[in-house]
Scaffold this active site. Structure first.
Site, PDB file in Angstrom:
ATOM      1  N   GLU A 188      24.826 -39.749 -54.030  1.00  0.00           N
ATOM      2  CA  GLU A 188      25.852 -40.124 -53.208  1.00  0.00           C
ATOM      3  C   GLU A 188      26.874 -41.233 -54.048  1.00  0.00           C
ATOM      4  O   GLU A 188      27.782 -41.701 -53.553  1.00  0.00           O
ATOM      5  CB  GLU A 188      25.442 -40.976 -51.919  1.00  0.00           C
ATOM      6  CG  GLU A 188      24.196 -40.401 -51.223  1.00  0.00           C
ATOM      7  CD  GLU A 188      24.312 -39.048 -50.996  1.00  0.00           C
ATOM      8  OE1 GLU A 188      25.524 -38.397 -51.023  1.00  0.00           O
ATOM      9  OE2 GLU A 188      23.273 -38.511 -50.716  1.00  0.00           O
ATOM     10  N   GLY A 189      27.260 -40.899 -55.267  1.00  0.00           N
ATOM     11  CA  GLY A 189      27.934 -41.441 -55.999  1.00  0.00           C
ATOM     12  C   GLY A 189      27.631 -42.595 -56.757  1.00  0.00           C
ATOM     13  O   GLY A 189      27.153 -43.600 -56.137  1.00  0.00           O
TER      14      GLY A 189
END
Length: 599
Positions: free
Chosen positions: A441-442
Site C-alpha cells: 500500500e505504498g
C-alpha cells in the site's frame, strides 16, 4: 503461540473516554443505531470471535500456508469455516450502505473490529479486508447496475474482492503498467495482462472473487493519466445475480513469502477476461485512491496489531521467566532467580510495546472518526475539515505505525531471548508477518513523499496547520495545569518546532527539489512522534481527571500517566535526531557517483 485477548478495557478507554464516541455518533447523520449498548455488544462479540475462532488458526495458517493447483487455491485448515462463521455473523455488512444490504454503522466501529481481527490473525483478516476496499470503490464510483450486481454480494460476504494494481516491471510506479483493456461490441472490455502481489487473489473461501483492475484503453495517454479502472469477476454473474461461468482470469502461481503465509498472494493472469469500466475513462487512479486510502488505514492497523500481539506474548513470558537477580536485591527470594520483568531493560522493551500499541490505537480510532464525518457529517464544513485532517493523518498512520509496530514486534521477540527465535512461541511469526506492513500500500518512502510533498508543501503548510492548531489549543487550555506541565511544555515546544522545520525544508526545496525526497522519511517519523505526543498528553489528562474525581480503577489510570511519562522521556526525544537529519541536505545522499557504490 500467545493466546490473543482483546484489550477491551483500553479499547473502551480510547473510544469512550478519550474520543467521546457516544457524542461523536450522535453528531452523525444516520448513526442512530450506534448506541452505547449496541457498540458494546458488537465489540464483545467481535472479541469472542477473534479470541475463540481466529487466534487458534494463526499459527495453523503460518505452518500450512496456501496450496496452489490448476483447480484453484486451497487456504489453510479452518480458514474457510471461519469465514463462513464471519459471514453468518453479519460482519461483512456492518458499515456498508443499507440500500445494498449493509447495516450502515459508522466506519470507526468497523476499524475496532478490524483491529481485533488483524491482531488475532492478520493473514486471515486480509481476505475480508480486501473486500472492504472493493466495496468502498464500487459504492463510490460504480453504476447502479454494478452496485446491484457486485456490491450486494460483497456486502453480504458471499463474494470477496481484491485490488489488482502492480505488475512485474512497475512496482509502485503504476504509470508504466501494461495491462490492456480492449472494447467489446457489447460495451464490456477484454482485459489482458499479468498482475503480481495480489492478496487474496484466489482462494476457496467464497463462491466468487471480484477483482478491481487497473488497465489501459487503446490510445490512452502515457503515464498515470491514461489508466482506467475495471471490475473483472472470477466468475461472470448470471442474470439472477448468481456466479456463472468462469471468466478468463486465473492464478498463475503463489508468491513464496517471508510471512503472512495463510494469505494467498497471487500472480494473476488476465487472458482476455471480460471486465466492466468503473468510473470515467482514464481516471482509474483517481478512483483507485478510494480503495487505497481504505487500504492504508487498514495497513496502519497491522502496526498496532504487531505491537499488541508482541506485547501480550512478551508480557506473559516476562512475568513467568526466571533469570538473574535484580541489581537492587532479590525480588523473588524464594525462587532460584527473579522474573525478568524486574530488569530495567526488559521494562524498556515492554513499555515501548505498550505505548506504541496504545498510542497507535488512539491514532487509528481518531482517523476512523474522521472517516465517519467525511461520510456522514451533518455540514459541508465538518466534512471538509475531517477530509483534510484524514488526508494528513493517513500517510503518518500507515508508515509510522508499521515502522514502530515492526520495531515493537522485534522487541517482543527479544524479551524471550533465545526462545523468541523458536517457532512455538509465535514471536518470530509476528516479526515475519509484520515486516510486509512497511512495503505494501505504498512504502514508507512513498508515504513520506505524499505527506511532505503533496499534503504539506503543496498546500503551503495548510494541511499541517489543520492538526497543529488543535495541538496549540489543547496546550493553551492546559497551560496552567501543574499536573500536566511535564507533558504540555514539551508538546508545545515540539508543535512549534514542527512548523519551523517545515518552513526550513520548504525553503531548501524551493532551490532544489531533491531536498524533499532527502528529508521526507525523517519528516514523517518526526510527525508520527509529534502526533503520539499529542495523543499521549490527552490520555494523561483524561487519566488524571478521572483520578481527581475518584475512581475504583486507580491502577489503570495511573498506568496511563506512567505510560505517557515513559513516552515523553524515552521515545519523544527521538525527534531530535530526525530534526537534525531532515535538515542535513541531499548532498550526502546524491554526491556519490553510481560507479562508486561498488568500490
Amino acid at each position: 503461540m500467545p493466546e490473543y485477548k482483546a484489550p477491551l478495557r483500553d479499547i473502551k478507554f480510547v473510544m469512550n473516554e478519550l474520543l467521546n464516541s457516544e457524542q461523536h455518533y450522535a453528531n452523525l447523520e444516520g448513526a442512530e443505531d450506534a448506541t452505547p449498548d449496541m457498540v458494546d455488544a458488537i465489540i464483545q462479540e467481535g472479541a469472542k470471535f477473534c479470541e475463540q475462532v481466529l487466534s487458534p488458526l494463526n499459527q495453523v495458517g503460518d505452518q500450512e500456508g496456501c496450496t496452489w493447483s490448476e483447480d484453484g487455491v486451497k487456504t489453510p485448515t479452518g480458514f474457510k469455516e471461519a469465514y463462513q462463521q464471519y459471514v453468518e455473523g453479519g460482519w461483512p455488512s456492518m458499515t456498508a450502505d443499507p440500500n445494498y444490504g449493509g447495516q450502515g454503522l459508522p466506519h470507526s466501529i468497523g476499524l475496532v473490529v478490524s483491529e481485533m481481527v488483524g491482531t488475532s490473525n492478520w493473514s486471515w483478516g486480509m481476505y475480508p479486508g480486501l473486500s472492504h476496499g472493493a466495496t468502498n470503490t464500487i459504492e463510490e464510483h460504480g453504476t447502479e447496475e454494478q452496485k446491484q450486481t457486485y456490491l450486494t454480494k460483497l456486502i453480504s460476504g458471499e463474494w470477496t474482492g481484491t485490488m489488482c494494481l502492480t505488475e512485474p516491471h512497475c512496482g509502485s510506479d503504476l504509470g508504466t503498467l501494461r495491462t490492456k483493456a480492449e472494447p467489446n461490441a457489447d460495451g464490456t472490455y477484454s482485459i489482458t495482462g499479468t498482475k503480481i502481489f495480489i492478496s487474496a487473489g484466489e482462494h476457496d473461501m467464497a463462491e466468487n472473487i471480484v477483482h478491481i483492475v487497473l488497465a489501459r484503453l487503446p490510445g490512452a495517454p502515457e503515464g498515470t493519466k491514461g489508466i482506467s479502472l475495471f471490475i473483472v469477476p472470477k466468475q461472470l454473474p448470471n442474470e439472477d445475480g448468481s456466479a456463472g461461468e468462469r471468466n478468463a482470469v486465473s492464478c498463475g502461481s503463489l508468491e513464496h513469502k517471508m510471512g503472512i503465509h495463510g494469505n494467498a498472494t497471487c500472480v494473476m493472469n488476465f487472458d482476455g477476461a471480460k471486465g466492466w469500466l468503473i468510473g470515467p475513462e482514464n481516471k482509474g487512479l483517481n478512483c483507485m485512491f478510494t480503495f487505497m486510502n481504505t487500504a492504508r488505514i487498514g495497513t496502519a492497523i497491522q502496526g498496532l496489531g504487531a505491537a499488541e500481539l508482541g506485547f501480550q506474548g512478551s508480557l506473559a513470558y516476562a512475568k513467568d521467566r526466571l533469570a538473574m537477580r535484580s541489581l537492587s536485591g532479590p525480588k523473588n527470594p524464594d525462587g532460584i532467580a527473579d522474573p525478568i520483568i524486574v530488569h530495567p531493560d526488559v521494562r524498556r522493551m515492554l513499555l515501548t510495546q505498550k505505548v506504541v500499541a496504545e498510542g497507535a490505537r488512539a491514532l487509528i480510532y481518531l482517523a476512523g472518526q474522521q472517516v465517519d464525518v467525511v461520510h456522514s457529517g451533518k455540514t459541508e464544513e465538518e466534512r471538509k475539515h475531517a477530509d483534510a485532517l484524514l488526508g494528513f493523518l493517513t500517510p503518518i498512520a500507515k508508515a509510522f505505525l508499521t515502522e514502530i509496530g515492526y520495531e515493537s514486534a522485534n522487541l517482543g521477540m527479544q524479551v524471550f531471548g533465545g526462545h523468541g527465535f523458536i517457532t512455538e512461541w509465535g514471536m518470530e511469526q509476528n516479526v515475519r508477518d509484520s515486516r510486509i506492513g512497511m512495503i505494501y500500500e505504498g512504502t514508507t518512502g512513498i508515504q513520506a513523499l505524499d505527506l511532505l510533498g503533496r499534503k504539506v508543501l503543496m498546500t503551503q503548510g495548510e494541511a499541517l496547520k489543520v492538526f497543529t492548531k488543535q495541538v496549540h489549543v489543547f496546550c493553551k487550555e492546559n497551560a496552567d495545569n501543574e499536573q500536566l506541565k511535564e507533558f504540555i511544555e514539551p508538546l508545545a515546544a515540539i508543535n512549534k518546532e514542527w512548523g519551523d522545520l517545515t518552513m526550513k525544508v520548504g525553503m531548501t526545496a524551493m532551490k532544489n527539489r531533491e531536498e524533499v525526497g532527502a528529508a521526507a522519511v525523517d519528516y514523517l517519523m518526526y510527525s508520527g512522534y509529534a502526533v503520539f505526543a499529542y495523543l499521549w498528553a490527552r490520555m494523561a489528562k483524561v487519566a488524571l481527571d478521572k483520578m481527581a474525581d475518584g475512581t475504583s480503577e486507580e491502577m489503570f489510570y495511573n498506568a496511563k500517566v506512567q505510560s505517557a511519562r515513559f513516552y515523553f522521556k524515552r521515545l519523544l526525544p527521538r525527534t531530535k535526531t530526525h530534526a537534525e537529519t531532515m535538515l542535513a541536505g541531499s548532498d550526502s545522499l546524491l554526491d556519490m557517483p553510481e560507479e562508486a557504490f561498488a568500490i
